[in-house]
Design an enzyme around this catalytic site. Structure first.
Site, PDB file in Angstrom:
ATOM      1  N   SER A 107       0.866  -0.993   0.102  1.00  0.00           N
ATOM      2  CA  SER A 107      -0.202   0.116   0.140  1.00  0.00           C
ATOM      3  C   SER A 107       0.759   1.247   0.165  1.00  0.00           C
ATOM      4  O   SER A 107       1.707   1.503  -0.982  1.00  0.00           O
ATOM      5  CB  SER A 107      -0.897   0.029   1.148  1.00  0.00           C
ATOM      6  OG  SER A 107      -2.056   0.839   0.838  1.00  0.00           O
ATOM      7  N   ASP A 247      -9.508  -5.487  -4.629  1.00  0.00           N
ATOM      8  CA  ASP A 247      -8.616  -4.512  -3.907  1.00  0.00           C
ATOM      9  C   ASP A 247      -9.142  -3.150  -4.143  1.00  0.00           C
ATOM     10  O   ASP A 247      -9.472  -2.593  -5.385  1.00  0.00           O
ATOM     11  CB  ASP A 247      -7.150  -4.575  -4.401  1.00  0.00           C
ATOM     12  CG  ASP A 247      -6.163  -4.324  -3.473  1.00  0.00           C
ATOM     13  OD1 ASP A 247      -6.314  -3.224  -2.896  1.00  0.00           O
ATOM     14  OD2 ASP A 247      -5.103  -4.995  -3.628  1.00  0.00           O
ATOM     15  N   HIS A 274      -7.444  -6.033  -0.294  1.00  0.00           N
ATOM     16  CA  HIS A 274      -6.103  -5.276  -0.146  1.00  0.00           C
ATOM     17  C   HIS A 274      -4.916  -5.942   0.637  1.00  0.00           C
ATOM     18  O   HIS A 274      -3.695  -5.525   0.736  1.00  0.00           O
ATOM     19  CB  HIS A 274      -6.529  -4.118   0.687  1.00  0.00           C
ATOM     20  CG  HIS A 274      -5.527  -2.785   0.732  1.00  0.00           C
ATOM     21  ND1 HIS A 274      -4.862  -2.209  -0.935  1.00  0.00           N
ATOM     22  CD2 HIS A 274      -4.874  -1.964   1.412  1.00  0.00           C
ATOM     23  CE1 HIS A 274      -4.062  -1.413  -0.397  1.00  0.00           C
ATOM     24  NE2 HIS A 274      -4.014  -1.178   0.808  1.00  0.00           N
TER      25      HIS A 274
END
Length: 301
Positions: A107, A247, A274
């Site tokens: 991320s 995601d 995610h």
């Protein structure tokens, strides 16, 4: 398996780190950069499984978070991309691995990893970008698209509190959980390590709130206009992209990485959002582990 923890002096602060495995094993160590900005290493703890083949795995808590120095009084001018790049470089020097290391960023950590790799550091051998956008403009566009598919009453609650400036209310937080259960972690309730990170952000929201905003889709922080797209062709090392079919880092947010990084491959996990490293743990470790092993082999040729 040896595990040791330490703290790297950084400016006048301390960066906590943990090494699973032996840095002298002969295999390229991999550094795990967590997301947020403002999360902790806990939710990406599962990547320590990459040490099973003898590779040292280095986790750390970025400054302001977790077991590293907290700085709740620092403002937006302090919390910059440059700060976290400097911290990463400092950790690498502290551990004495400047000669060779891999970097996996999840991320925000992948955004940081891309920023790091475009500078072409001499010791970087391979890069993994996990569930990361190439620009925050793309992120916000896609977050709004995903948000528009939420139940109408959830959307109304989110909008009402955002307009009223009451994003700290329990009703607003409950509405965000609907989005999170679809696009952040589809294992509900979240596993303990994910819950630990979530609690840590609630306990000290300084970094996350300043750089991102109140949640994953209401981005009002200093990263709002961030982009690495125009610099991606500078990344010289082999790069693996991973993401989940559900995601919040949608295919559109990651497509520039696939289009512009010269040596790149991409794996999408069908049952993940995610956090494929949690949601499809075994498959994720195999995909990442095989890629790093292949990069080791290529280095030896």
């Amino acid at each position: 398996m040896t595990v040791r923890e330490g703290r790297a002096p950084f400016r006048t602060y301390q960066t906590w780190y943990r090494i699973t495995g032996d840095l002298a094993s002969g295999k390229t160590p991999v550094i795990i950069a967590h997301g947020g900005p403002g999360c902790t290493h806990d939710y990406v703890d599962s990547f320590k499984a990459l040490a099973a083949d003898g590779r040292a795995v280095i986790h750390y808590d970025q400054i302001g978070n977790g077991r590293s120095t907290h700085l709740p009084d620092k403002g937006a001018d302090f919390w910059t991309v440059e700060l976290f790049l400097e911290e990463l470089e400092n950790l690498i020097r502290h551990l004495g691995i400047e000669g060779g290391y891999d970097l996996l960023g999840q991320s925000w950590g992948g955004m940081l990893g891309a920023e790091f790799a475009v500078r072409q550091p001499a010791g970087l051998r391979a890069l993994v970008i996990a569930d990361s956008p190439a620009s925050m403009e793309l992120w916000v566009q896609e977050a709004n698209r995903l948000r528009a598919a939420l139940p109408p009453d959830v959307q109304e609650t989110l909008t009402r509190h955002e307009q009223a400036g009451t994003t700290d209310s329990a009703e607003y937080r409950a509405a965000t959980e609907v989005f999170y259960a679809r696009h952040v972690c589809r294992i509900v309730p979240n596993p303990p390590e994910v819950q630990r990170t979530n609690q840590a952000v609630r306990d000290d929201p300084t970094v996350y709130g300043t750089m991102n905003g109140p949640n994953e889709f209401h981005v009002v922080g200093t990263l709002k206009h961030w982009s690495v797209i125009d610099r991606l062709p500078r990344i010289e090392v082999p790069t693996l992209l991973i993401s989940g079919a559900h995601d919040e880092a949608t295919e559109a947010t990651m497509q520039p990485f696939a289009d512009l990084i010269p040596d790149v491959r991409w794996h999408i996990f069908p049952n993940s959002s995610h956090m494929p490293h949690v949601e499809e743990f075994a498959d994720c470790m195999k995909i990442v582990g095989d890629f790093l092993a292949d990069c080791d082999t290529r280095q030896m040729r």
